[in-house]
Scaffold this motif. Structure first.
Motif, PDB file in Angstrom:
ATOM      1  N   GLY A  58       0.604  -0.898  -0.182  1.00 13.12           N
ATOM      2  CA  GLY A  58      -0.077  -0.005  -0.355  1.00 13.12           C
ATOM      3  C   GLY A  58       0.773   1.244   0.087  1.00 13.12           C
ATOM      4  N   SER A  61       2.314   1.209  -3.293  1.00 16.47           N
ATOM      5  CA  SER A  61       1.000   2.155  -4.382  1.00 16.47           C
ATOM      6  C   SER A  61       0.804   3.476  -4.546  1.00 16.47           C
ATOM      7  CB  SER A  61       0.059   1.129  -4.214  1.00 16.47           C
ATOM      8  OG  SER A  61      -1.038   1.552  -4.633  1.00 16.47           O
ATOM      9  N   ASP A  62       0.531   4.103  -3.507  1.00 20.32           N
ATOM     10  CA  ASP A  62       0.724   5.496  -2.566  1.00 20.32           C
ATOM     11  C   ASP A  62       1.842   6.488  -3.448  1.00 20.32           C
ATOM     12  OD1 ASP A  62      -1.487   4.844  -1.181  1.00 20.32           O
ATOM     13  OD2 ASP A  62      -0.042   5.385   0.393  1.00 20.32           O
ATOM     14  N   ARG A  71      -2.538   2.078  -9.158  1.00 20.37           N
ATOM     15  CA  ARG A  71      -3.218   0.942  -8.469  1.00 20.37           C
ATOM     16  C   ARG A  71      -3.199  -0.179  -9.721  1.00 20.37           C
ATOM     17  NH1 ARG A  71      -2.846   3.783  -3.867  1.00 20.37           N
ATOM     18  NH2 ARG A  71      -4.456   5.253  -3.919  1.00 20.37           N
ATOM     19  N   TRP A  74      -0.013  -2.810  -9.387  1.00 20.07           N
ATOM     20  CA  TRP A  74       0.091  -3.447  -8.371  1.00 20.07           C
ATOM     21  C   TRP A  74      -1.431  -4.788  -8.378  1.00 20.07           C
ATOM     22  CZ3 TRP A  74       3.377  -3.284  -4.932  1.00 20.07           C
ATOM     23  CH2 TRP A  74       4.432  -2.293  -4.949  1.00 20.07           C
ATOM     24  N   ALA A 115      -4.044  -2.468  -3.126  1.00 18.47           N
ATOM     25  CA  ALA A 115      -4.485  -1.458  -4.395  1.00 18.47           C
ATOM     26  C   ALA A 115      -6.023  -1.604  -4.322  1.00 18.47           C
ATOM     27  CB  ALA A 115      -3.993  -2.118  -5.477  1.00 18.47           C
ATOM     28  N   ALA A 118      -8.003   0.538  -1.619  1.00 20.92           N
ATOM     29  CA  ALA A 118      -7.211   1.993  -1.828  1.00 20.92           C
ATOM     30  C   ALA A 118      -8.229   3.006  -3.434  1.00 20.92           C
ATOM     31  CB  ALA A 118      -5.853   2.211  -2.326  1.00 20.92           C
ATOM     32  N   LEU A 119      -8.895   2.048  -3.693  1.00 21.94           N
ATOM     33  CA  LEU A 119      -9.731   2.876  -4.785  1.00 21.94           C
ATOM     34  C   LEU A 119     -11.497   2.538  -4.285  1.00 21.94           C
ATOM     35  CD1 LEU A 119      -9.762  -0.556  -7.271  1.00 21.94           C
ATOM     36  CD2 LEU A 119      -9.107   2.079  -7.795  1.00 21.94           C
ATOM     37  N   ASP A 122     -10.313   6.245  -3.266  1.00 19.62           N
ATOM     38  CA  ASP A 122      -9.689   7.302  -4.704  1.00 19.62           C
ATOM     39  C   ASP A 122     -11.137   7.063  -5.264  1.00 19.62           C
ATOM     40  OD1 ASP A 122      -7.489   7.155  -3.711  1.00 19.62           O
ATOM     41  OD2 ASP A 122      -7.129   5.391  -5.717  1.00 19.62           O
ATOM     42  N   CYS A 176      -8.451  -2.925 -15.366  1.00 17.02           N
ATOM     43  CA  CYS A 176      -7.819  -2.775 -15.994  1.00 17.02           C
ATOM     44  C   CYS A 176      -8.064  -2.094 -16.380  1.00 17.02           C
ATOM     45  CB  CYS A 176      -6.050  -2.954 -14.868  1.00 17.02           C
ATOM     46  SG  CYS A 176      -5.625  -3.276 -13.534  1.00 17.02           S
ATOM     47  N   ASP A 181      -7.608   5.478 -13.366  1.00 17.23           N
ATOM     48  CA  ASP A 181      -6.790   5.330 -12.533  1.00 17.23           C
ATOM     49  C   ASP A 181      -6.328   6.108 -11.787  1.00 17.23           C
ATOM     50  OD1 ASP A 181      -5.667   3.923  -9.899  1.00 17.23           O
ATOM     51  OD2 ASP A 181      -4.079   3.191 -11.655  1.00 17.23           O
ATOM     52  N   ALA A 339      -3.599   4.097   0.528  1.00 16.07           N
ATOM     53  CA  ALA A 339      -3.319   2.192   0.224  1.00 16.07           C
ATOM     54  C   ALA A 339      -2.733   2.116   1.282  1.00 16.07           C
ATOM     55  CB  ALA A 339      -2.671   2.283  -0.685  1.00 16.07           C
TER      56      ALA A 339
END
Length: 348
Positions: A58, A61-62, A71, A74, A115, A118-119, A122, A176, A181, A339
């Motif tokens: 995480g 990822s940030d 994201r 990952w 990831a 974190a969506l 986000d 994806c 993103d 994340a």
């Protein structure tokens, strides 16, 4: 949101099918005389790897500066590496290789989980997080049910591991392909020293009290959930006298009952939480219901008693998963490091 839910569904299908059914069957095949302790070691080592991998992935990822987003690398990389790890598990001829393969899978899939979670901050506005949390909460039991069904229908133990993982990889690629993103600022953060890396995971109790309470509540409830999920196969084998061949069918029926109650409870609780603007009350009620369900299982003497207890547990679990992610995204210590902080939350 639909593809987000589909990828989350696939994640739980790939990760939880081994925990609930196939890993116990694999261990029973490799070490029948010490299956309980061997399973504990395999899953315990995997959990330790997951504890480290989730917040570390995480954090990176940030800090990811990529033309593919923060994201997406990952999600794709983790799904592919997780598939490789489960392939190693499926073909492993020894307990040691089984442990290594499961550790690789846990490392990869927990990078994906960081990831995926974190969506939520986000992409999803606060006013929708209860409803989306309910959807994601529904994905867990649905994914588990689908995985157990695949295990029931698969023609070999290897297929029980690889089919759910392969489907998850496809779902991640679909997500994806269409994900808008989040892109990191052009000016990257300061270089991260070893001491700065360690300090980034320290959470001040005074400055993040609500976040820490959310962590404790998840830890305690998931302790009960993990106990039921991990040892239900052995409960059937040793206490109910179910044959090894009948376990996948029994687990499918048990998971079906659990999934129905989780889905109904999750959708209703997420909607009610958004309507009322409250989260904490749902967490408390969920814990009480789940405790009652475990008590029913503890005194059960037959499969019908187990199903009743599993159904009650499902009501509590569904209520909890509908609101816990929505709750924690509203009390993050630093929203710019979502994340990483959600990875710390996943340590629970």
């Amino acid at each position: 949101i639909a593809l987000y839910g589909l990828a989350t569904f696939g994640f739980w299908m790939a990760v939880m099918t081994p925990v609930i059914v196939t890993m116990a069957l694999k261990v029973n095949q490799l070490a029948p005389d010490s299956k309980e302790s061997t399973l504990a070691w395999v899953l315990g080592i995997g959990a330790f790897v997951a504890m480290i991998a989730n917040p570390v992935a995480g954090l990176f990822s940030d800090r990811t500066r990529s033309r593919f987003g923060m994201r997406r690398p990952w999600l794709v990389g983790g799904a592919l590496l997780g598939l490789a790890g489960l392939t190693m598990v499926a073909i492993s001829p020894s307990v040691w290789l089984l442990m290594i393969g499961w550790a690789i899978a846990q490392l990869a899939y927990n990078a994906v989980l960081a990831a995926l979670m974190a969506l939520m901050p986000d992409q999803i506005p606060e006013s929708q997080r209860g409803a989306v949390g309910g959807l994601l909460g529904m994905c867990m039991p649905a994914g588990i049910l689908a995985g157990v069904y695949v295990a029931q229908e698969a023609s070999s133990l290897a297929q029980m591991f690889l089919l759910p993982a392969g489907l998850f990889t496809v779902f991640v690629l679909l997500l994806c392909a269409s994900l808008r993103d989040r892109m990191a600022p052009a000016q990257g953060p300061e270089a991260l020293s070893l001491s700065g890396f360690a300090r980034s995971f320290l959470i001040s109790p005074r400055g993040a009290r609500d976040f820490l309470w959310a962590f404790v509540s998840r830890f305690m409830l998931l302790l009960g959930i993990a106990t039921l999920m991990t040892y239900q196969v052995f409960y059937m084998l040793d206490k109910l006298g179910v044959s090894t061949e009948a376990v996948p069918d029994m687990m499918f029926r048990s998971t079906l009952v659990s999934s129905i109650t989780i889905v109904l409870s999750s959708l209703v609780s997420g909607w009610l939480s958004d309507r009322s603007g409250r989260r904490k009350a749902f967490v408390l009620i969920a814990a009480l219901i789940y405790a009652a369900g475990l008590l029913v299982i503890g005194v059960a003497h037959d499969f019908q008693g187990l199903l009743l207890g599993v159904g009650v547990c499902g009501l509590g679990q569904g209520m909890y998963v509908a609101v816990d992610l929505a709750l924690v995204t509203e009390v993050l210590p630093n929203p710019d490091e979502a994340a990483k902080d959600l990875g710390l939350f996943n340590l629970a």
